[in-house]
Design a protein around this motif. Structure first.
Motif, PDB file in Angstrom:
ATOM      1  N   GLY A   1      22.525  12.629  -8.259  1.00 49.47           N
ATOM      2  CA  GLY A   1      21.699  13.821  -8.381  1.00 49.47           C
ATOM      3  C   GLY A   1      22.301  14.938  -9.207  1.00 49.47           C
ATOM      4  N   PHE A   2      22.096  16.174  -8.732  1.00 47.23           N
ATOM      5  CA  PHE A   2      22.576  17.343  -9.456  1.00 47.23           C
ATOM      6  C   PHE A   2      24.089  17.320  -9.642  1.00 47.23           C
ATOM      7  CE2 PHE A   2      18.712  19.433  -7.458  1.00 47.23           C
ATOM      8  CZ  PHE A   2      17.972  19.460  -8.624  1.00 47.23           C
ATOM      9  N   GLY A   3      24.817  16.930  -8.601  1.00 47.52           N
ATOM     10  CA  GLY A   3      26.271  16.943  -8.683  1.00 47.52           C
ATOM     11  C   GLY A   3      26.800  16.058  -9.796  1.00 47.52           C
ATOM     12  N   ARG A   4      26.241  14.878  -9.907  1.00 43.67           N
ATOM     13  CA  ARG A   4      26.663  13.951 -10.968  1.00 43.67           C
ATOM     14  C   ARG A   4      26.321  14.519 -12.344  1.00 43.67           C
ATOM     15  NH1 ARG A   4      27.387   8.067 -11.135  1.00 43.67           N
ATOM     16  NH2 ARG A   4      27.065   7.299 -13.252  1.00 43.67           N
ATOM     17  N   GLY A   5      25.089  15.029 -12.478  1.00 48.00           N
ATOM     18  CA  GLY A   5      24.674  15.583 -13.764  1.00 48.00           C
ATOM     19  C   GLY A   5      25.527  16.767 -14.178  1.00 48.00           C
ATOM     20  N   VAL A   6      25.854  17.633 -13.215  1.00 48.36           N
ATOM     21  CA  VAL A   6      26.682  18.801 -13.514  1.00 48.36           C
ATOM     22  C   VAL A   6      28.096  18.375 -13.881  1.00 48.36           C
ATOM     23  CG1 VAL A   6      27.756  20.836 -12.486  1.00 48.36           C
ATOM     24  CG2 VAL A   6      25.315  20.423 -12.170  1.00 48.36           C
ATOM     25  N   ALA A   7      28.658  17.405 -13.154  1.00 47.64           N
ATOM     26  CA  ALA A   7      30.013  16.934 -13.448  1.00 47.64           C
ATOM     27  C   ALA A   7      30.116  16.414 -14.876  1.00 47.64           C
ATOM     28  CB  ALA A   7      30.415  15.849 -12.454  1.00 47.64           C
TER      29      ALA A   7
END
Length: 257
Positions: free
Chosen positions: A13-19
């Motif tokens: 989700g967001f965490g992967r995309g942001v990382a």
């Protein structure tokens, strides 16, 4: 300005995309994932793109994992890990409510407290919490998740004022409905327990969620909040969700039963 960001919930989700987005922009990233297969998968993706991305295992419910993660050097904490399970408040099993609060509130608070101690000593730092539009408005059939995000809002507002004299910034990002899979599985989860005995309420039918937005918009906004010099305290997207939240909060003052 280059940042070093510790991210919880970077396995999807967001965490992967942001990382991945932060690493592509040249920022230092400590991307933590709940389970080892997620760690392996994200490491493979980073290697495929040639990104300098440190990936660690962090189940936020594990005191051992939290201590390990907080031992790294970083100047921004992205408190992003979270879970959602749906169901009517009148019948939602307390076990599920506790699990939601343990992850979304208590574990996140312990991560924020650990980061705050580091940042106070350093005289600078930033803690960004993933809250939700659900932390600002009523969400029937997702009351436990919504309540956990209301709690996040309360902690963030208090920490913002308490930590400001020490040079530590606190802010929130509040996503609406985005196509990360999070909302879909959260809604479907009620079927794991709904059939376990008689029910007094009608089942809210699980249905395909067709009005979700492209998560790229929210990921870009999250990266800005994590890295820009003076981000807004609250970032609510998509804009339609922000307008809805403002409208509903105003209406609550005049609502009658």
């Amino acid at each position: 300005m280059t940042r070093t960001v510790l991210i919880t919930g970077a396995g999807s989700g967001f965490g992967r995309g942001v990382a991945l987005g932060l690493a592509r922009a040249g920022h230092g990233v400590i991307a933590s994932c709940q389970i080892w297969p997620q760690v392996t998968d994200l490491r493979v993706e980073a290697a495929r793109e040639g990104l300098d991305l440190r990936v660690i295992k962090l189940d936020v419910l594990s005191a051992i994992d939290r201590a390990h993660a907080l031992g790294f050097d970083f100047d921004v904490l992205f408190n992003n890990a979270g879970i959602m399970e749906s169901g009517p408040v009148a019948e939602l099993p307390p076990e599920i409510v506790r699990r939601i609060f343990d992850t979304n509130v208590f574990a996140a608070l312990e991560m924020a407290q650990g980061a705050a101690r580091k940042f106070i000593a350093a005289g600078a730092g930033r803690i960004v919490w993933t809250s939700s539009v659900a932390g600002l408005v009523k969400v029937p059939w997702d009351g436990a998740y919504s309540a956990s995000k209301y709690a996040v809002e309360g902690f963030c507002a208090a920490m913002r004022e308490e930590l400001a004299p020490y040079g530590v910034q606190v802010c929130t990002v509040n996503p609406g409905a985005y196509r990360t899979g999070f909302n879909d599985t959260g809604m479907e989860s009620q079927d794991q327990w709904w059939g376990q005995g008689p029910r007094v309420m009608r089942h809210w039918p699980v249905r395909e969620l067709t009005r979700q937005s492209d998560p790229a918009e929210m990921i870009a906004a999250m990266i800005n909040v994590l890295t820009m010099p003076n981000p807004p305290y609250r970032t609510v997207l998509p804009e339609a969700a922000a307008e809805m939240a403002r409208r509903e909060q105003t209406e609550e003052w005049d609502k009658r039963l």
